[in-house]
Write a protein that holds these residues in place. Structure first.
Motif, mmCIF file in Angstrom:
data_model
loop_
_atom_site.group_PDB
_atom_site.id
_atom_site.type_symbol
_atom_site.label_atom_id
_atom_site.label_comp_id
_atom_site.label_asym_id
_atom_site.label_seq_id
_atom_site.Cartn_x
_atom_site.Cartn_y
_atom_site.Cartn_z
ATOM 1 N N SER A 29 0.811 -1.217 0.000
ATOM 2 C CA SER A 29 0.000 0.000 0.000
ATOM 3 C C SER A 29 0.849 1.274 0.000
ATOM 4 N N SER A 30 2.137 1.126 -0.155
ATOM 5 C CA SER A 30 3.049 2.255 -0.100
ATOM 6 C C SER A 30 2.971 3.117 -1.357
ATOM 7 N N ARG A 31 3.307 4.385 -1.172
ATOM 8 C CA ARG A 31 3.399 5.317 -2.295
ATOM 9 C C ARG A 31 4.579 4.955 -3.212
ATOM 10 N N ALA A 32 5.612 4.379 -2.637
ATOM 11 C CA ALA A 32 6.782 3.980 -3.422
ATOM 12 C C ALA A 32 6.397 2.842 -4.366
ATOM 13 N N HIS A 33 6.955 2.886 -5.570
ATOM 14 C CA HIS A 33 6.640 1.859 -6.557
ATOM 15 C C HIS A 33 7.819 0.949 -6.869
ATOM 16 N N VAL A 34 8.974 1.299 -6.346
ATOM 17 C CA VAL A 34 10.173 0.493 -6.597
ATOM 18 C C VAL A 34 10.592 -0.135 -5.274
#
Length: 191
Positions: A29-34
């Protein structure tokens, strides 16, 4: 999902460093995609990569720390076929093999003094990774502009504990930072 790592990092320059499976729910659910995944046993690796991929996460596997995963051609092919987009390693030959398999490559270097810096530069010149993970991050401002320009895009890692330290790394030439601190994964940064 954006398949280009550079484009992903331009959108959000914080990389999730996920050690084991305890942080998976938060990562999804994190904003980070990497994300860089590490310390995951071979038997759990493919399901974790699949789960993260379904959540549109760009997965890089730290091959050096996954139990049961060999750093030979078979291990690298397994990572590529499992849906991961990239591979992280300290080892020159592993990075070279991963490039041949079509994976995005990131080579980790530890800079403790001038002699390790020079050895690291030599290794990077031989392996030609797509990215370099520079550890520890506080070393980055100590490197000259000329030294930083000799590197591929830099991912600063280690001892990044707050938003100010993220901004410092980015201001000193890092393309991104990686952190296992899940509180940093959702930091909103505008460049």
């Amino acid at each position: 999902m954006i398949k280009n790592l550079g484009a992903q990092l331009a959108r959000h320059p914080v990389i999730m460093a996920i050690y084991g499976i305890d942080q998976l729910k938060t990562a999804l659910s994190s904003r980070a995609h990497v994300c860089i995944i590490a310390n995951i046993d071979l038997i759990k690796l493919h399901p974790v990569i699949t789960l993260l991929g379904k959540a549109d996460k760009y997965v890089i596997v730290n091959i050096d720390s996954c139990n049961g995963l060999s750093q030979d051609k078979g291990g690298i092919d397994y990572i590529a076929e499992s849906g991961a987009m990239g591979l992280l390693s300290t080892r020159l030959q592993t990075v070279q093999r991963a490039k041949k398999s079509g994976l995005v490559t990131m080579q980790k270097i530890f800079v403790t003094d001038r002699s390790t810096w020079l050895r690291s530069l030599h290794a990077l010149e031989q392996s030609e990774p797509d990215y370099v993970q520079l550890m520890p991050a506080p070393m980055l401002p100590l490197l000259s502009r000329n030294d930083r320009q000799r590197l591929p895009p830099i991912v600063a890692s280690g001892f990044v504990g707050n938003e100010e330290q993220i901004r410092t790394a980015l201001a000193h030439g890092a393309t991104a930072i990686s952190s296992s601190d899940s509180a940093l994964w959702n930091v909103a940064l505008s460049r």
